[in-house]
Design a protein around this motif. Sequence first.
Motif, PDB file in Angstrom:
ATOM      1  N   ASP A 135      57.151 -62.782 -33.692  1.00 15.85           N
ATOM      2  CA  ASP A 135      58.098 -61.621 -34.081  1.00 15.85           C
ATOM      3  C   ASP A 135      58.967 -60.845 -33.243  1.00 15.85           C
ATOM      4  N   ARG A 136      58.038 -60.885 -32.030  1.00 16.28           N
ATOM      5  CA  ARG A 136      58.745 -60.461 -30.750  1.00 16.28           C
ATOM      6  C   ARG A 136      58.682 -61.445 -29.460  1.00 16.28           C
ATOM      7  N   SER A 137      59.486 -62.143 -29.403  1.00 15.33           N
ATOM      8  CA  SER A 137      59.205 -62.954 -28.165  1.00 15.33           C
ATOM      9  C   SER A 137      60.856 -62.905 -27.580  1.00 15.33           C
ATOM     10  N   GLY A 138      60.665 -62.749 -26.245  1.00 17.76           N
ATOM     11  CA  GLY A 138      62.017 -62.967 -25.359  1.00 17.76           C
ATOM     12  C   GLY A 138      62.627 -64.026 -25.482  1.00 17.76           C
ATOM     13  N   SER A 139      61.531 -65.291 -25.315  1.00 17.27           N
ATOM     14  CA  SER A 139      62.019 -66.625 -25.293  1.00 17.27           C
ATOM     15  C   SER A 139      62.855 -66.942 -26.538  1.00 17.27           C
ATOM     16  N   LEU A 140      62.201 -66.540 -27.690  1.00 13.60           N
ATOM     17  CA  LEU A 140      62.754 -66.845 -29.027  1.00 13.60           C
ATOM     18  C   LEU A 140      64.201 -66.085 -29.096  1.00 13.60           C
ATOM     19  N   ASP A 141      64.235 -65.075 -28.446  1.00 13.94           N
ATOM     20  CA  ASP A 141      65.495 -64.093 -28.753  1.00 13.94           C
ATOM     21  C   ASP A 141      66.685 -64.976 -27.621  1.00 13.94           C
ATOM     22  N   THR A 142      66.180 -65.595 -26.593  1.00 10.04           N
ATOM     23  CA  THR A 142      66.912 -66.426 -25.811  1.00 10.04           C
ATOM     24  C   THR A 142      67.490 -67.583 -26.535  1.00 10.04           C
ATOM     25  N   LEU A 143      66.556 -68.135 -27.299  1.00 11.99           N
ATOM     26  CA  LEU A 143      67.078 -69.318 -27.813  1.00 11.99           C
ATOM     27  C   LEU A 143      67.916 -68.843 -29.103  1.00 11.99           C
ATOM     28  N   ASP A 144      67.751 -67.703 -29.555  1.00 12.29           N
ATOM     29  CA  ASP A 144      68.915 -67.540 -30.657  1.00 12.29           C
ATOM     30  C   ASP A 144      70.217 -67.044 -30.264  1.00 12.29           C
ATOM     31  N   GLU A 145      70.053 -66.519 -29.010  1.00 19.50           N
ATOM     32  CA  GLU A 145      71.477 -66.162 -28.253  1.00 19.50           C
ATOM     33  C   GLU A 145      72.172 -67.432 -27.944  1.00 19.50           C
ATOM     34  N   VAL A 146      71.488 -68.359 -27.551  1.00 19.05           N
ATOM     35  CA  VAL A 146      72.348 -69.702 -27.074  1.00 19.05           C
ATOM     36  C   VAL A 146      72.556 -70.696 -28.195  1.00 19.05           C
ATOM     37  N   ARG A 147      71.970 -70.056 -29.611  1.00 19.40           N
ATOM     38  CA  ARG A 147      72.096 -70.833 -30.819  1.00 19.40           C
ATOM     39  C   ARG A 147      71.601 -72.130 -30.715  1.00 19.40           C
ATOM     40  N   LEU A 148      70.380 -72.402 -30.047  1.00 17.48           N
ATOM     41  CA  LEU A 148      69.555 -73.685 -29.752  1.00 17.48           C
ATOM     42  C   LEU A 148      68.718 -73.628 -30.714  1.00 17.48           C
ATOM     43  N   PRO A 149      68.839 -74.840 -31.591  1.00 11.98           N
ATOM     44  CA  PRO A 149      67.910 -75.098 -32.816  1.00 11.98           C
ATOM     45  C   PRO A 149      66.611 -75.136 -32.283  1.00 11.98           C
TER      46      PRO A 149
END
Lengths: 344, 344
Positions: A135-149
């Motif tokens: 639910d709160r993960s900087g890494s996942l936020d990064t992935l969302d930003e770059v739109r990487l599946p």
Amino acid sequence: MDRVAVDRVATIRDVAARAGVSIATVSRVLNGSGNATPETMAKVRAAASDLSFRPSTIGRSLKAARTRTVGVLVPSLTNPVFAESVAGIQDAAAEAGYSVLIASTDYDPARESRAIEGLLSNRVEGLVLTVADADRSGSLDTLDEVRLPYVLAYNQPERAPRAHVSVDNVAASRAVVERMAALGHRRIGMIVGRFRQSDRSRRRHAGWLAALADAGLQPGPVVEVDFNELRLAHRLAPLLEGPERPTALFASNDMLALATIRALRDLGLRVPDDVSVCGFDGIEVGRLMAPSLATLVQPARAMGATAFECLRTGFSGELQGRAVMLPFTLRPGESLGAAPSKST
Amino acid sequence: MDRVAVDRVATIRDVAARAGVSIATVSRVLNGSGNATPETMAKVRAAASDLSFRPSTIGRSLKAARTRTVGVLVPSLTNPVFAESVAGIQDAAAEAGYSVLIASTDYDPARESRAIEGLLSNRVEGLVLTVADADRSGSLDTLDEVRLPYVLAYNQPERAPRAHVSVDNVAASRAVVERMAALGHRRIGMIVGRFRQSDRSRRRHAGWLAALADAGLQPGPVVEVDFNELRLAHRLAPLLEGPERPTALFASNDMLALATIRALRDLGLRVPDDVSVCGFDGIEVGRLMAPSLATLVQPARAMGATAFECLRTGFSGELQGRAVMLPFTLRPGESLGAAPSKST
DNA sequence: AGGCCGGATGGAAACGTTTCCATTCTTCAC
DNA sequence: GTGAAGAATGGAAACGTTTCCATCCGGCCT
């Protein structure tokens, strides 16, 4: 890595020269795209084989903007449950012609983000990963930003709409507790991995709580431990004193369950005669030990394979937040027995 | 993998445009090679960060002919001893700025060569791998042909001069047998993984034989089993009948040792009171179970890390066939006790 | 003041592929 | 016999970097 004078690997140009054709033709023949005379095909194939030509995926990737590589990120490879899911990913990926780039984090956020950066630089086409808190993960936020599946494995986000493959941790936990209650246990404690480090821990704890409430039981003691803390005797000793001690302990994962059993023995208690123990994960060694470990089995290998498949079939792009729930089963084992009759 | 309309990742050209400089300058600034005005550096860095530019390793690799990637090939990830060595490789590699491409073979030669092909195509700079038989291995021959540096882990070739990191399996086995003999055991059997599938098995068996001879003991029964065969009761039953049954069993790896203990219990024998068991590997769960597993500990993590380090420092190029022997230790455990006094 | 040196920067080539487009050649229908 | 279609093939561009080389500039030495 040493830069000794290795005879340069053959390139498509070498093959073309040897076959007396253009590189375009070589490419077409070897990839089966476009047409070619049987003789040409033969010449090209012969040349390629003579030079043991292996097309460079890096040249290919550059042109095609596709790497046919996925990244895998796990907290630890030494926990069998992760190792097995990686094996599942690896199998499915190999099957589909994908390569697997691996990274492990040791539950360290700094290593985690460094690893993600590395995978991103390597232009993986997608990621299967398990993070501490979905639910709160900087890494996942990064992935969302770059739109990487990406597809989470094991994680089960509570709010964030993130694609994941897991079991229903709450329901699974309930199953364990219900089984314990059915066996006559009334005082049921829980050993959990740090809540901060694991959303699984939290969900499993929630399921435990809910099932206890449903059964009209008071929650037993809860002990929160680090994931690599394997000597638990001193942590468990306090809650095992006195007549009111729990008759069953539910560990939020199998490694903790094993450590718990070990600690109980060290404290002079018998499993399951004095205290029953049930784990969560279903690691294979659990079957081999004595007493064999009762545990809630997640299909780890299938979890990995399914996660990869989700990634590949691209659901995580458009279908952000889709979830796949895999079935779990309760594996009986000698570590979980009936409650001692003398206790009430 | 889905090809949804992901906004194209930023390239060095985008950064150059935004910073108002040439791509050459961007490259120099970001890599710290060459000089640049402080203002230029600031502009470039700002642009890069704005666009969250991550240099593509594939472009870089193509130009530099270096991928900063190593391949890892193991028979199985689910055997903790391999998982741990992979973890060691992974740690060392991350430390050194290398990526790790992983493949597993499940002891299947066909998968093995396919995996090697894949890694070769990916232009890994080197390989750390464990194969079935280091003396005759098609995969290793391939690697030799293309002159790709590699270091074996766990394997200990008998003749072929191949770089490897391992323990001295023969000496280690001897240590186990000597310990058993010291505990009064006279009939010592061995459970080994298929000789065809494992040079380790053979070496460990050889050490067992040698030590028995030195101790003036007759070799006990030997049972050869498959690596993923975990139900051993029916295999062990025959040799455990009668008064002449072995009082100690040495398993050529820990997974087999666990399975052996399990089987003994299923057959109604107590460990270690009736039969002692010692494993080989030193997997962590062995400490947790009851009885705790006595085992010959190999430094698995260090094995992986060392193998990677060897690769990186390039010894395998010029110094073909160099070997590194890591120290082993005998970890006592409850599964290995004194020989039953009644038996002679 | 003129020549030189060196720092800062840009242009362009190269790495190994794939693929678009153009070219040549064959073949077939009329 | 002519034209068109289509098969076979080659040329060249493009992908994202790094790096060689050239250019430009300011400043320093004589």
